[in-house]
Scaffold this motif. Structure first.
Motif, PDB file in Angstrom:
ATOM      1  N   MET A 243       0.829  -1.209   0.000  1.00 48.81           N
ATOM      2  CA  MET A 243       0.000   0.000   0.000  1.00 48.81           C
ATOM      3  C   MET A 243       0.863   1.258   0.000  1.00 48.81           C
ATOM      4  O   MET A 243       0.546   2.254  -0.667  1.00 48.81           O
ATOM      5  CB  MET A 243      -0.923  -0.011   1.221  1.00 48.81           C
ATOM      6  CG  MET A 243      -1.973  -1.093   1.216  1.00 48.81           C
ATOM      7  SD  MET A 243      -3.271  -0.824  -0.023  1.00 48.81           S
ATOM      8  CE  MET A 243      -3.999   0.709   0.574  1.00 48.81           C
TER       9      MET A 243
ATOM     10  N   CYS B  79      -7.156   3.824  -0.621  1.00 44.48           N
ATOM     11  CA  CYS B  79      -7.542   3.186   0.647  1.00 44.48           C
ATOM     12  C   CYS B  79      -8.738   2.276   0.514  1.00 44.48           C
ATOM     13  O   CYS B  79      -8.930   1.368   1.322  1.00 44.48           O
ATOM     14  CB  CYS B  79      -7.797   4.264   1.697  1.00 44.48           C
ATOM     15  SG  CYS B  79      -9.127   5.403   1.255  1.00 44.48           S
TER      16      CYS B  79
ATOM     17  N   GLU C  37      -7.962  -1.447   0.292  1.00 44.24           N
ATOM     18  CA  GLU C  37      -7.048  -1.989   1.312  1.00 44.24           C
ATOM     19  C   GLU C  37      -7.525  -3.330   1.843  1.00 44.24           C
ATOM     20  O   GLU C  37      -6.761  -4.311   1.884  1.00 44.24           O
ATOM     21  CB  GLU C  37      -6.910  -0.981   2.451  1.00 44.24           C
ATOM     22  CG  GLU C  37      -5.965  -1.441   3.550  1.00 44.24           C
ATOM     23  CD  GLU C  37      -5.794  -0.384   4.636  1.00 44.24           C
ATOM     24  OE1 GLU C  37      -5.071  -0.656   5.614  1.00 44.24           O
ATOM     25  OE2 GLU C  37      -6.393   0.694   4.513  1.00 44.24           O
TER      26      GLU C  37
END
Length: 518
Positions: A48, A55, A58
């Motif tokens: 990441m 995000c 994720e």
């Protein structure tokens, strides 16, 4: 099997993850080497961060990465298992050897199927001795030990006489040579004679040392064999020779009234006893005894009495394998040996009587030296790593130099322990390293000697040492005022029934050293 395992290990697989950002379809490709040593969560966090991923993917990326690692790892395990089975079927691996290896590994790692630990000779002998010393044969055991003690004492006396005669003869020879120095003899002749004298003394000392070592080894073997045999005979009630083995003649072992009175006169000392209570909520009672004595009096046997069972020796033997041990603190220098000072006197006392339960004092000190060497090596490697990392300041540099200089020595405040069964009133000796600073009047609660004494008391509390003798002012000899030797004997727990109650009073001691709070 190892070849097959190496073939499937260290393979590189590509992890592919597809995701959409708006109308764009993006793809993430990451090469992974199996087996994966890194934690999946850590690897996910690095991906990441390195690729600046959004995000909202994720959670999905973490699940996909974890699933990919698990599936590929299972495939590798399956391939490895199939290859192992093929190796067994083809005869490449011996089936019986493989089964025995699996059985051994299972037995060693599973407590239920592990073999019970076999009791050692020392443990068996300790149990046997504990049973006998609490039986009617206790008096016979102690008198046999006393006879062995007299035999070794006579041997040591012969050694001392022979060494004394040798030194006197060498002194006369050296005096004659010094008178001829500068006339018919030179300095080289004097040095040569001194070297010959030193070599003669070393040879004589080695001869007697080997003889004492051999005698104590024979005594220890005979004593242990006799104790084992006596214990076996005690289990046989029909043994007619048992009464003869433990029979004690009153005229042979009991002392006369005059001898008892003489012992009483010898043992009279200046002492005072009192009781203190320590603790804020839960108070504990401690019995203290302040007396003037030589510390080795707690270790020495009376050589001038050939017969008789001493009460203090009986108490020491009864509590040898118990939860009420006795200890003694010796103030020593930083060298681990028995060649000088109080260490030499203590070693001499230990050599006067054979230790039937623990190794000789020299053997125990050798073990301590090995432990100190290992500890110093570990400490030096850690200090070196700290220096390489560049996190050292000037004070730590001084500590490093000090550790290098005293590589094989103990530091002030450190202590080592020796165990004994052949001393008069103690079982454990704490050898506390102190320096000349303890002789000054500026001892604080953070002084290394005080910190070492605290650690000794902690060991006593955790290892059932209920009685410990400590130098009151942490010195053996007073340098000012009366030349007294003060000792304090601390006995934890209530007094035995029938003992005279202790008196409550304050004790004042004259001297320049002060005792800080422990």
């Amino acid at each position: 099997m190892k070849k097959n395992r190496e073939r499937f290990c260290n393979r590189e697989r590509e992890f592919v993850y597809k995701f959409k950002v708006g109308s764009q379809c993006l793809e993430l490709r990451v090469p992974l080497r199996f087996p994966v040593q890194e934690n999946a969560s850590h690897l996910h966090g690095r991906l990441m961060l390195l690729h600046s991923l959004p995000c909202f993917i994720e959670k999905d990326l973490k699940e996909a990465l974890t699933q990919f690692i698990e599936e590929e790892s299972l495939r590798d395990y399956d391939r490895d298992a199939e290859a192992s089975l093929e190796a067994v079927k083809s005869g490449e691996v011996d089936l019986h050897q493989l089964a025995s290896t699996w059985a051994k590994a299972y037995a060693e790692t599973t407590l239920e199927h592990a073999r019970p630990e076999e009791p050692s000779w020392d443990e068996d002998f300790a149990d046997v001795y504990h049973d006998l010393i609490h039986s009617p044969a206790s008096e016979t055991l102690l008198n046999l030990e006393h006879n062995y003690f007299v035999s070794i004492s006579e041997l040591i006396g012969e050694r001392d006489v022979e060494l004394k005669k040798l030194r006197e003869r060498q002194g006369i020879e050296m005096e004659k040579v010094m008178q001829e120095l500068g006339k018919s003899l030179t300095d080289q002749d004097v040095n040569s004679l001194a070297a010959q004298h030193f070599e003669s003394q070393q040879d004589l000392e080695n001869k007697w040392s080997n003889e004492l070592k051999q005698s104590t080894a024979i005594q220890k073997q005979e004593y242990q064999e006799w104790v084992i045999k006596l214990h076996q005979d005690l289990k046989n009630p029909n043994n007619s020779s048992l009464s003869e083995e433990i029979k004690v003649q009153p005229s042979q072992f009991r002392e006369s009234v005059e001898a008892i009175g003489r012992i009483y006169e010898e043992q009279r000392k200046l002492e005072e006893s009192f009781t203190i209570h320590l603790g804020a909520q839960l108070k504990t009672m401690h019995n203290l005894r302040l007396l003037r004595a030589d510390m080795l009096d707690f270790c020495k046997h009376k050589r001038n009495h050939r017969s008789g069972v001493k009460l203090h020796r009986l108490q020491t033997a009864l509590s040898l394998y118990s939860t009420s041990l006795c200890g003694l603190v010796l103030l020593v220098d930083n060298r681990i040996n028995s060649y000088s000072g109080i260490k030499r006197d203590f070693a001499t006392v230990c050599q006067e009587c054979t230790d039937f339960h623990f190794p000789r004092i020299e053997e125990q000190l050798e073990v301590v030296q090995q432990v100190v060497l290992y500890a110093r090596t570990q400490r030096r490697s850690k200090l070196k790593e700290s220096l390489d990392s560049g996190n050292q300041n000037g004070g730590n540099d001084d500590k490093t130099k000090n550790a290098e200089r005293n590589y094989l020595n103990v530091l002030p405040g450190e202590f080592y322990i020796t165990r004994h069964s052949n001393l008069s009133e103690i079982h454990v000796a704490f050898h506390l390293c102190v320096d000349d600073h303890v002789k000054s009047g500026n001892i604080t609660a953070r002084d290394p000697a005080i910190m070492g004494l605290r650690n000794i008391l902690k060991v006593c509390c955790t290892h059932d040492i209920t009685t410990i003798s400590i130098p009151l002012l942490l010195v053996h000899d007073m340098s000012e005022g009366p030349h007294f030797k003060f000792w304090i004997l601390c006995n934890r727990g209530p007094k035995p029934p029938g003992q005279e109650p202790a008196t409550q009073q304050e004790v004042s001691v004259k001297g320049r050293a002060s005792l800080p709070d422990l």
